[in-house]
Design a protein around this motif. Structure first.
Motif, PDB file in Angstrom:
ATOM      1  N   VAL A 125       0.859  -1.179   0.000  1.00 63.64           N
ATOM      2  CA  VAL A 125       0.000   0.000   0.000  1.00 63.64           C
ATOM      3  C   VAL A 125       0.902   1.237   0.000  1.00 63.64           C
ATOM      4  O   VAL A 125       1.862   1.318   0.771  1.00 63.64           O
ATOM      5  CB  VAL A 125      -0.936   0.006   1.227  1.00 63.64           C
ATOM      6  N   GLU A 126       0.586   2.197  -0.869  1.00 67.36           N
ATOM      7  CA  GLU A 126       1.412   3.404  -0.959  1.00 67.36           C
ATOM      8  C   GLU A 126       1.317   4.198   0.348  1.00 67.36           C
ATOM      9  O   GLU A 126       0.226   4.411   0.881  1.00 67.36           O
ATOM     10  CB  GLU A 126       0.954   4.262  -2.141  1.00 67.36           C
ATOM     11  N   HIS A 127       2.481   4.606   0.849  1.00 70.86           N
ATOM     12  CA  HIS A 127       2.532   5.322   2.115  1.00 70.86           C
ATOM     13  C   HIS A 127       3.745   6.253   2.160  1.00 70.86           C
ATOM     14  O   HIS A 127       4.669   6.120   1.368  1.00 70.86           O
ATOM     15  CB  HIS A 127       2.594   4.341   3.294  1.00 70.86           C
ATOM     16  N   GLY A 128       3.724   7.173   3.105  1.00 68.72           N
ATOM     17  CA  GLY A 128       4.847   8.077   3.317  1.00 68.72           C
ATOM     18  C   GLY A 128       4.657   8.833   4.612  1.00 68.72           C
ATOM     19  O   GLY A 128       3.565   8.891   5.176  1.00 68.72           O
ATOM     20  N   ILE A 129       5.732   9.440   5.079  1.00 68.25           N
ATOM     21  CA  ILE A 129       5.687  10.220   6.311  1.00 68.25           C
ATOM     22  C   ILE A 129       6.572  11.442   6.113  1.00 68.25           C
ATOM     23  O   ILE A 129       7.639  11.355   5.504  1.00 68.25           O
ATOM     24  CB  ILE A 129       6.134   9.365   7.530  1.00 68.25           C
ATOM     25  N   SER A 130       6.109  12.588   6.601  1.00 66.62           N
ATOM     26  CA  SER A 130       6.899  13.807   6.469  1.00 66.62           C
ATOM     27  C   SER A 130       6.761  14.654   7.730  1.00 66.62           C
ATOM     28  O   SER A 130       5.816  14.501   8.504  1.00 66.62           O
ATOM     29  CB  SER A 130       6.466  14.606   5.238  1.00 66.62           C
ATOM     30  N   ASN A 131       7.721  15.543   7.916  1.00 65.61           N
ATOM     31  CA  ASN A 131       7.740  16.423   9.076  1.00 65.61           C
ATOM     32  C   ASN A 131       7.012  17.716   8.713  1.00 65.61           C
ATOM     33  O   ASN A 131       7.473  18.484   7.877  1.00 65.61           O
ATOM     34  CB  ASN A 131       9.191  16.716   9.474  1.00 65.61           C
ATOM     35  N   VAL A 132       5.874  17.960   9.357  1.00 66.42           N
ATOM     36  CA  VAL A 132       5.105  19.179   9.102  1.00 66.42           C
ATOM     37  C   VAL A 132       5.186  20.143  10.291  1.00 66.42           C
ATOM     38  O   VAL A 132       4.450  21.118  10.344  1.00 66.42           O
ATOM     39  CB  VAL A 132       3.628  18.856   8.755  1.00 66.42           C
ATOM     40  N   GLY A 133       6.106  19.858  11.210  1.00 69.39           N
ATOM     41  CA  GLY A 133       6.294  20.722  12.373  1.00 69.39           C
ATOM     42  C   GLY A 133       7.474  21.663  12.188  1.00 69.39           C
ATOM     43  O   GLY A 133       8.107  21.697  11.130  1.00 69.39           O
ATOM     44  N   ASP A 134       7.782  22.412  13.253  1.00 74.20           N
ATOM     45  CA  ASP A 134       8.911  23.343  13.187  1.00 74.20           C
ATOM     46  C   ASP A 134      10.104  22.879  14.028  1.00 74.20           C
ATOM     47  O   ASP A 134      11.034  23.628  14.275  1.00 74.20           O
ATOM     48  CB  ASP A 134       8.473  24.761  13.576  1.00 74.20           C
ATOM     49  N   THR A 135      10.062  21.604  14.474  1.00 70.79           N
ATOM     50  CA  THR A 135      11.194  20.984  15.162  1.00 70.79           C
ATOM     51  C   THR A 135      11.479  19.650  14.475  1.00 70.79           C
ATOM     52  O   THR A 135      10.693  19.189  13.646  1.00 70.79           O
ATOM     53  CB  THR A 135      10.873  20.716  16.653  1.00 70.79           C
ATOM     54  N   ASP A 136      12.591  19.016  14.832  1.00 65.15           N
ATOM     55  CA  ASP A 136      12.900  17.706  14.262  1.00 65.15           C
ATOM     56  C   ASP A 136      11.788  16.713  14.560  1.00 65.15           C
ATOM     57  O   ASP A 136      11.209  16.719  15.652  1.00 65.15           O
ATOM     58  CB  ASP A 136      14.213  17.151  14.827  1.00 65.15           C
ATOM     59  N   LEU A 137      11.491  15.863  13.594  1.00 63.09           N
ATOM     60  CA  LEU A 137      10.561  14.751  13.773  1.00 63.09           C
ATOM     61  C   LEU A 137      11.396  13.521  14.081  1.00 63.09           C
ATOM     62  O   LEU A 137      12.323  13.198  13.341  1.00 63.09           O
ATOM     63  CB  LEU A 137       9.744  14.524  12.491  1.00 63.09           C
ATOM     64  N   LYS A 138      11.089  12.849  15.171  1.00 61.36           N
ATOM     65  CA  LYS A 138      11.798  11.623  15.557  1.00 61.36           C
ATOM     66  C   LYS A 138      10.775  10.501  15.656  1.00 61.36           C
ATOM     67  O   LYS A 138       9.796  10.610  16.385  1.00 61.36           O
ATOM     68  CB  LYS A 138      12.511  11.795  16.895  1.00 61.36           C
ATOM     69  N   TYR A 139      11.030   9.433  14.897  1.00 64.67           N
ATOM     70  CA  TYR A 139      10.109   8.308  14.929  1.00 64.67           C
ATOM     71  C   TYR A 139      10.849   6.996  14.742  1.00 64.67           C
ATOM     72  O   TYR A 139      11.903   6.933  14.127  1.00 64.67           O
ATOM     73  CB  TYR A 139       9.003   8.448  13.875  1.00 64.67           C
ATOM     74  N   LEU A 140      10.272   5.946  15.331  1.00 61.74           N
ATOM     75  CA  LEU A 140      10.808   4.601  15.174  1.00 61.74           C
ATOM     76  C   LEU A 140      10.175   3.952  13.954  1.00 61.74           C
ATOM     77  O   LEU A 140       9.000   4.189  13.652  1.00 61.74           O
ATOM     78  CB  LEU A 140      10.503   3.755  16.411  1.00 61.74           C
ATOM     79  N   VAL A 141      10.953   3.112  13.278  1.00 64.43           N
ATOM     80  CA  VAL A 141      10.463   2.346  12.135  1.00 64.43           C
ATOM     81  C   VAL A 141      10.692   0.869  12.442  1.00 64.43           C
ATOM     82  O   VAL A 141      11.823   0.452  12.691  1.00 64.43           O
ATOM     83  CB  VAL A 141      11.215   2.718  10.840  1.00 64.43           C
ATOM     84  N   ILE A 142       9.630   0.107  12.441  1.00 62.12           N
ATOM     85  CA  ILE A 142       9.703  -1.347  12.647  1.00 62.12           C
ATOM     86  C   ILE A 142       9.245  -1.987  11.344  1.00 62.12           C
ATOM     87  O   ILE A 142       8.170  -1.683  10.834  1.00 62.12           O
ATOM     88  CB  ILE A 142       8.802  -1.781  13.817  1.00 62.12           C
ATOM     89  N   LYS A 143      10.099  -2.847  10.822  1.00 61.93           N
ATOM     90  CA  LYS A 143       9.808  -3.444   9.509  1.00 61.93           C
ATOM     91  C   LYS A 143      10.210  -4.909   9.513  1.00 61.93           C
ATOM     92  O   LYS A 143      11.255  -5.267  10.042  1.00 61.93           O
ATOM     93  CB  LYS A 143      10.595  -2.673   8.444  1.00 61.93           C
ATOM     94  N   LYS A 144       9.399  -5.721   8.906  1.00 60.00           N
ATOM     95  CA  LYS A 144       9.720  -7.146   8.764  1.00 60.00           C
ATOM     96  C   LYS A 144      10.720  -7.306   7.637  1.00 60.00           C
ATOM     97  O   LYS A 144      10.606  -6.687   6.592  1.00 60.00           O
ATOM     98  CB  LYS A 144       8.455  -7.939   8.463  1.00 60.00           C
ATOM     99  N   ASP A 145      11.709  -8.134   7.847  1.00 60.63           N
ATOM    100  CA  ASP A 145      12.715  -8.425   6.827  1.00 60.63           C
ATOM    101  C   ASP A 145      12.312  -9.688   6.079  1.00 60.63           C
ATOM    102  O   ASP A 145      12.244 -10.756   6.673  1.00 60.63           O
ATOM    103  CB  ASP A 145      14.093  -8.606   7.478  1.00 60.63           C
ATOM    104  N   LEU A 146      12.018  -9.550   4.807  1.00 61.47           N
ATOM    105  CA  LEU A 146      11.590 -10.700   4.003  1.00 61.47           C
ATOM    106  C   LEU A 146      12.775 -11.319   3.287  1.00 61.47           C
ATOM    107  O   LEU A 146      12.883 -11.268   2.083  1.00 61.47           O
ATOM    108  CB  LEU A 146      10.524 -10.260   2.975  1.00 61.47           C
ATOM    109  N   ARG A 147      13.685 -11.902   4.024  1.00 60.08           N
ATOM    110  CA  ARG A 147      14.900 -12.494   3.433  1.00 60.08           C
ATOM    111  C   ARG A 147      14.573 -13.536   2.404  1.00 60.08           C
ATOM    112  O   ARG A 147      13.876 -14.434   2.542  1.00 60.08           O
ATOM    113  CB  ARG A 147      15.763 -13.127   4.509  1.00 60.08           C
TER     114      ARG A 147
END
Length: 147
Positions: A125-147
């Motif tokens: 599914v198409e997705h994205g994330i962007s910083n729309v604030g006036d300070t740094d955006l800090k976020y965790l990314v958890i992703k499954k590895d499909l080896r």
């Protein structure tokens, strides 16, 4: 004549089975076994060890060379920027906002949220994330590895 054909089929079948088995053995020998210990299973964030990106930093707490299935990283994105354009991939992905103001895009719609919010991206599914604030955006990314 039937005996010769049956014999040829049997020989080809055996040769194919041996070929498949030898390929499976080669796969197994390429993956180095990680030795897990308390020392390498605890990872404290250190900005000096983070990788600089065009829009901020990323730091891998656990990458696909260490984990057995899932990866974990922190992304730090400067105000007004995003790590990349909306995209999709086979793996599901989960974002957890630690600090800042994020705009999450999913399948043509957007929502804006702050800390202690998670965003789930289903596979393909198409997705994205962007910083729309006036300070740094800090976020965790958890992703499954499909080896």
């Amino acid at each position: 004549m039937k005996t010769i054909i049956a014999l040829k089929v049997a020989i080809v079948t055996i040769m194919m089975q041996q070929s498949v088995q030898s390929q499976e053995v080669k796969k197994d020998t390429k993956t180095p076994e990680v030795k897990y210990s308390i020392e390498n299973c605890v990872n404290h964030f250190d900005l000096s060890k983070a990788t600089k990106t065009k829009v901020g930093y990323q730091y891998w707490f656990a990458d696909k060379n260490f984990t057995q299935e899932n990866t974990l990283k922190i992304s730090i994105v400067e105000p007004g920027k995003s790590t990349h354009a909306p995209h999709h991939h086979e793996e599901e992905e989960l974002f957890y906002i630690l600090e800042g103001k994020a705009q999450f895009y999913l399948d043509g719609k957007t929502v804006t949220a702050g800390p202690n919010t998670s965003f789930y991206c289903p596979p393909n599914v198409e997705h994205g994330i962007s910083n729309v604030g006036d300070t740094d955006l800090k976020y965790l990314v958890i992703k499954k590895d499909l080896r």
